[in-house]
Motif scaffolding. Structure first.
Motif, PDB file in Angstrom:
ATOM      1  N   GLU A  69       0.665  -1.297  -0.361  1.00 39.91           N
ATOM      2  CA  GLU A  69      -0.284   0.320  -0.500  1.00 39.91           C
ATOM      3  C   GLU A  69       0.654   0.964  -0.012  1.00 39.91           C
ATOM      4  O   GLU A  69       2.018   1.336   0.280  1.00 39.91           O
ATOM      5  N   GLY A  70       0.815   2.607  -1.056  1.00 37.32           N
ATOM      6  CA  GLY A  70       1.679   3.206  -0.923  1.00 37.32           C
ATOM      7  C   GLY A  70       1.168   4.180  -2.139  1.00 37.32           C
ATOM      8  O   GLY A  70       0.517   3.738  -2.840  1.00 37.32           O
ATOM      9  N   LYS A  71       1.987   5.213  -2.301  1.00 36.93           N
ATOM     10  CA  LYS A  71       2.344   5.631  -3.488  1.00 36.93           C
ATOM     11  C   LYS A  71       2.766   5.256  -4.942  1.00 36.93           C
ATOM     12  O   LYS A  71       3.821   4.903  -4.666  1.00 36.93           O
ATOM     13  N   TYR A  72       2.721   5.508  -5.939  1.00 34.99           N
ATOM     14  CA  TYR A  72       3.143   4.756  -7.115  1.00 34.99           C
ATOM     15  C   TYR A  72       3.027   5.790  -8.136  1.00 34.99           C
ATOM     16  O   TYR A  72       2.575   6.927  -8.485  1.00 34.99           O
ATOM     17  N   ASP A  73       4.429   6.403  -8.543  1.00 34.97           N
ATOM     18  CA  ASP A  73       4.612   8.031 -10.352  1.00 34.97           C
ATOM     19  C   ASP A  73       3.884   6.994 -11.150  1.00 34.97           C
ATOM     20  O   ASP A  73       3.540   5.472 -11.007  1.00 34.97           O
ATOM     21  N   LEU A  74       4.210   7.689 -11.635  1.00 39.57           N
ATOM     22  CA  LEU A  74       3.680   7.494 -13.279  1.00 39.57           C
ATOM     23  C   LEU A  74       4.820   7.678 -14.295  1.00 39.57           C
ATOM     24  O   LEU A  74       5.037   9.480 -14.093  1.00 39.57           O
TER      25      LEU A  74
END
Length: 245
Positions: A69-74
């Motif tokens: 769980e957490g943040k993902y870049d693009l």
């Protein structure tokens, strides 16, 4: 092609030239972290060009079978065979957040999004879903990007094209909904970009009773057409049309 990785990619040891060459040959872009998605696809509107997308885990770790769980870049790029550098790129940190509603998939969409006589967009599709059986939730979102010089610019942000949810007892009683949306190019334009015609079809399933006394009914509403207009920077989404992730 899409890959979900639960192991450390070897890309950290690869040179930029090797990475760019892999993109040009439409191989899976390598990972620099433990979790994420990568995809590449030839762009039929512009023969010889390939679109690549890479979304990697950034922060906030929680071990699970499906990933953290957490943040993902693009990171997006348009590349051409034989060219040592990407022709155009886009990067956004913390583009998505995976939590109780998990980040499940990343895809590229090369349908004919002809926004001007000379300009076509491509789509990025992301899917999120929850794990609750009695409170199901699933969202698939479409964003559109155009190439401007050496940059890729978003012109449509997270339009919900498939949305499913509701609440029931897991057996019969309750109500579930399903919205599906398709996007067509309109004949009118706003600020130089073609208007987008979104058709929404909504299905609702209602159940009452228990066991053999269960009664369920499914209804599909008449399709609703909505026009999205470009305001000079992006297409404006009505309330309820934009994903939260």
């Amino acid at each position: 092609m899409t890959l979900k990785s639960g192991w450390m990619g070897c890309a950290a040891l690869c040179s930029l030239a090797m990475t760019t060459q892999a993109f040009a040959e439409c191989e899976k872009p390598p990972f620099y972290g433990d979790f994420g998605y990568s995809v590449c696809k030839d762009w039929p509107a512009y023969p010889g060009l390939t679109i690549t997308a890479l979304s990697q885990f950034e922060s906030g770790y929680s071990a699970s079978d499906s990933g953290p769980e957490g943040k993902y870049d693009l990171d997006l790029a348009v590349v051409s065979a034989g060219v040592s550098q990407p022709l155009a790129t886009y990067r956004k940190s913390a583009a998505f957040e995976s939590d109780a509603i998990e980040y499940k998939d990343l895809q590229l969409d090369t349908a004919r999004y002809k926004l001007t006589p000379e300009l076509r967009a491509f789509g990025v599709l992301v899917t999120f879903s929850g794990s609750s059986r009695v409170n199901p939730v699933s969202e698939k979102m479409l964003s559109l990007f155009v190439k401007e010089g050496d940059k890729l610019r978003p012109v449509l942000d997270k339009l919900l094209i498939d949305e499913y949810g509701g609440e029931w007892d897991g057996s019969c009683a309750g109500e579930l909904y399903h919205h599906t949306r398709t996007v067509d190019i309109g004949k009118t334009s706003s600020h130089g970009y073609a208007d987008l015609i979104v058709k929404t079809v909504t299905t609702r399933d209602v159940g009452k009773g228990e066991g053999d006394a269960c009664e369920s009914k499914s209804t599909t509403a008449k399709p609703v057409l909505t026009t999205l207009r470009y305001d000079g920077k992006s297409y404006v989404l009505p309330q309820g049309f934009k994903g939260l992730q």
